[in-house]
Design a protein around this motif. Structure first.
Motif, short mmCIF file in Angstrom:
data_model
loop_
_atom_site.label_atom_id
_atom_site.label_comp_id
_atom_site.label_asym_id
_atom_site.label_seq_id
_atom_site.Cartn_x
_atom_site.Cartn_y
_atom_site.Cartn_z
N UNK A 57 0.90 -1.36 -0.01
CA UNK A 57 -0.01 0.03 -0.04
C UNK A 57 0.88 1.09 -0.09
N UNK A 58 0.18 2.48 -0.59
CA UNK A 58 0.99 3.63 -0.43
C UNK A 58 0.21 4.57 0.44
N UNK A 59 1.17 5.76 1.17
CA UNK A 59 0.19 6.59 1.80
C UNK A 59 1.36 7.87 1.69
N UNK A 60 0.55 9.00 1.86
CA UNK A 60 1.55 10.21 1.98
C UNK A 60 2.57 10.19 2.89
N UNK A 61 3.68 10.76 2.71
CA UNK A 61 4.67 10.82 3.79
C UNK A 61 4.08 11.88 4.99
N UNK A 62 4.15 11.16 6.08
CA UNK A 62 3.75 12.19 7.27
C UNK A 62 4.82 11.91 8.17
N UNK A 63 5.43 13.35 8.35
CA UNK A 63 6.41 13.64 9.48
C UNK A 63 6.05 13.13 11.13
N UNK A 64 4.62 13.37 11.25
CA UNK A 64 4.26 13.26 12.77
C UNK A 64 4.62 11.74 13.14
N UNK A 65 4.23 10.75 12.14
CA UNK A 65 4.44 9.49 12.18
C UNK A 65 5.84 8.97 12.91
N UNK A 101 10.56 10.53 -5.53
CA UNK A 101 9.11 10.84 -5.04
C UNK A 101 8.56 9.51 -4.39
N UNK A 102 9.22 8.39 -4.10
CA UNK A 102 8.79 7.33 -3.36
C UNK A 102 9.70 7.02 -2.52
N UNK A 103 9.32 6.32 -1.20
CA UNK A 103 10.37 5.74 -0.31
C UNK A 103 9.57 4.87 0.25
N UNK A 104 10.55 3.44 0.54
CA UNK A 104 9.94 2.31 1.16
C UNK A 104 9.94 2.57 2.80
N UNK A 105 8.98 2.11 3.61
CA UNK A 105 9.07 2.02 4.98
C UNK A 105 10.45 1.30 5.43
N UNK A 106 11.14 0.74 4.61
CA UNK A 106 12.02 0.05 5.00
C UNK A 106 13.47 0.92 4.95
N UNK A 107 13.36 1.77 3.89
CA UNK A 107 14.41 2.71 3.92
C UNK A 107 14.31 3.89 4.97
N UNK A 108 13.19 4.30 5.17
CA UNK A 108 12.76 5.30 6.47
C UNK A 108 13.43 4.47 7.71
N UNK A 109 12.97 3.36 7.83
CA UNK A 109 13.35 2.67 9.12
C UNK A 109 14.77 2.59 9.39
N UNK A 110 15.54 2.47 8.09
CA UNK A 110 17.10 2.32 7.96
C UNK A 110 17.62 3.59 8.50
N UNK A 111 17.06 4.53 7.96
CA UNK A 111 17.63 5.90 8.23
C UNK A 111 17.48 6.33 9.82
N UNK A 112 16.18 5.93 10.18
CA UNK A 112 15.93 6.19 11.62
C UNK A 112 16.70 5.39 12.60
N UNK A 113 16.85 4.21 12.22
CA UNK A 113 17.83 3.36 13.11
C UNK A 113 19.05 3.75 13.18
N UNK A 114 19.86 4.41 11.88
CA UNK A 114 21.14 4.62 12.02
C UNK A 114 21.12 5.97 12.97
N UNK A 115 20.53 6.64 12.80
CA UNK A 115 20.40 7.96 13.51
C UNK A 115 20.33 7.71 15.18
N UNK A 116 19.21 6.86 15.48
CA UNK A 116 18.81 6.58 16.84
C UNK A 116 20.10 5.90 17.45
N UNK A 117 20.85 5.08 16.67
CA UNK A 117 21.94 4.43 17.14
C UNK A 117 23.02 5.28 17.34
#
Ligand SMILES: [Zn+2]
Length: 149
Positions: A57-65, A101-117
């Motif tokens: 499924x696709x959804x608009x990017x939502x920063x608040x999430x 124009x598109x990013x997967x949740x996996x890519x977002x997750x990887x970025x978040x994990x890298x920074x949190x780490x």
């Protein structure tokens, strides 16, 4: 982005915040050559980004999430709100830097994990356990072992 002092093109973002209802982002940058600091005001281009989810499924990017997930992971951790804002800004910046124009949740997750780490190991593990939904204790342990390097 060129340094206004020495024209070097390599700079890093040291701070990032939204102004003008989030349509413009003010970034504090530091030149990697002469170390001068300067501010830039950049239009947010992320508005039309689509997130591709695991189930297709696709959804608009939502920063608040993303913010919510990060704040939950950092709950009761000794991290100042300034640092939390900064890490969220850094994550947003990396998501935008992909310029797709598109990013997967996996890519977002990887970025978040890298920074949190880089920020906090406990928050990293909390986020990873939710995000990766580890299939077994073994795979979770394997992830933890990667700290020891
Ligand atoms: Zn410079």
């Amino acid at each position: 982005m060129l340094c206004p002092f020495c024209n070097n093109s390599e700079t890093k973002v040291v701070d990032s915040r939204d102004t003008n209802d989030g349509k413009i982002t003010r970034r504090r940058r530091e030149c990697l050559r002469c170390n001068a600091r300067f501010s830039t005001y950049e239009e947010v281009e992320i508005l039309r980004l689509t997130v591709l989810k695991k189930d297709g499924r696709k959804e608009d990017y939502d920063k608040t999430k993303i913010e919510k997930g990060i704040k939950r992971a950092l709950e009761k951790r000794p991290i100042s709100s300034e640092r939390v804002s900064k890490v969220i800004g850094d994550i947003e910046y990396d998501i935008q830097a992909a310029e797709k124009p598109e990013i997967t949740t996996r890519e977002i997750g990887k970025i978040v994990l890298k920074k949190l780490r880089e920020l906090d190991e406990i928050a990293y593990v909390r986020f990873a356990s939710v995000y990766k939904s580890f299939g077994s204790i073994e795979s979770f342990k394997k992830e933890l072992d990667t700290f020891d390097k």
